[in-house]
Design a protein around this motif. Structure first.
Motif, short mmCIF file in Angstrom:
data_model
loop_
_atom_site.label_atom_id
_atom_site.label_comp_id
_atom_site.label_asym_id
_atom_site.label_seq_id
_atom_site.Cartn_x
_atom_site.Cartn_y
_atom_site.Cartn_z
N ILE A 127 -55.69 -29.44 -119.14
CA ILE A 127 -56.93 -28.67 -119.03
C ILE A 127 -57.46 -28.79 -117.61
N GLN B 164 -67.26 -28.64 -123.92
CA GLN B 164 -65.91 -28.82 -123.40
C GLN B 164 -65.38 -30.26 -123.45
N ILE C 62 -62.65 -22.32 -117.67
CA ILE C 62 -61.78 -23.31 -118.33
C ILE C 62 -60.40 -22.69 -118.56
N THR D 156 -55.71 -33.13 -124.00
CA THR D 156 -54.89 -34.02 -123.16
C THR D 156 -54.18 -35.08 -123.99
N SER E 96 -61.58 -31.31 -124.41
CA SER E 96 -60.75 -31.74 -123.29
C SER E 96 -59.88 -32.94 -123.68
N TYR F 94 -59.61 -25.58 -129.63
CA TYR F 94 -59.03 -26.79 -129.06
C TYR F 94 -58.13 -27.48 -130.08
N ALA G 97 -57.06 -24.20 -120.62
CA ALA G 97 -56.38 -25.26 -121.38
C ALA G 97 -55.06 -24.68 -121.86
#
Length: 181
Positions: free
Chosen positions: A134, A120, A156, A128, A124, A91, A158
């Motif tokens: 996502i 997650q 998921i 964003t 997330s 991420y 992303a």
């Protein structure tokens, strides 16, 4: 992320990175050994050509369906080799522009698996607030209000944002057994 430099690249034994995000205020990073409050804002990449997308993917087959991810990459003609890594570091790397796509496809051994919210939720907001997007594999927003799992979500996806709809269409085509767009 103890072995991630600048929030974007692996550096075993390096200083590591702290990555934070606050709703409406962006995603930021600084080295774990920082002596002051020097924060760098993170932004996803602006890549719009799916063939140039860098895919961040798990190395553990139990966590995702790596074979189907490879098949999706081939059908979309993604030329860049995948970047293997595990954990929340993916991420951070996506938020920092070090990759464009992160997928968690359902493992064939666990087709009814639902993601845990603690795996997650932090990622997330990091995505964003860095400008990315996502959703689950059907394009639905992640619903963190149903207890311990994302019970109403399947997998998921992303991305950096511009590539999201292309990846969703590729997933849909793959599931239907037809060629990707």
């Amino acid at each position: 992320c103890p072995e991630l430099a600048e929030g974007r690249r692996s550096e075993p034994g390096g200083p590591g990175s702290l990555v934070v995000a606050l709703a409406g205020q962006g995603t930021w990073t600084q080295p774990l050994d920082a002596q002051n409050d020097t924060w760098t804002r993170l932004h996803v990449s602006d890549c719009r050509d799916v063939k140039q997308a860098r895919l961040l993917r798990s190395v553990e087959k139990a966590h995702t369906n790596t074979d189907e991810i490879s098949r999706l990459s081939e059908s979309l003609r993604i030329a860049a080799p995948p970047i293997p890594m595990d954990s929340q570091a993916k991420y951070a790397v996506l938020a920092a522009g070090g990759g464009e796509v992160l997928l968690r496809l359902l493992s064939p051994s666990r087709p009814d698996y639902r993601e845990k919210i603690w795996d997650q939720a932090a990622g997330s907001i990091v995505i964003t607030e860095a400008g990315g997007r996502i959703s689950d594999l059907d394009g639905q927003p992640l619903n963190f209000s149903l207890g311990r799992t994302l019970a109403n979500n399947r997998g998921i996806l992303a991305t950096n944002g511009p590539l999201h709809d292309t990846l969703l269409a590729g997933l849909k085509a793959m599931e239907a057994g037809s060629p990707s767009p």
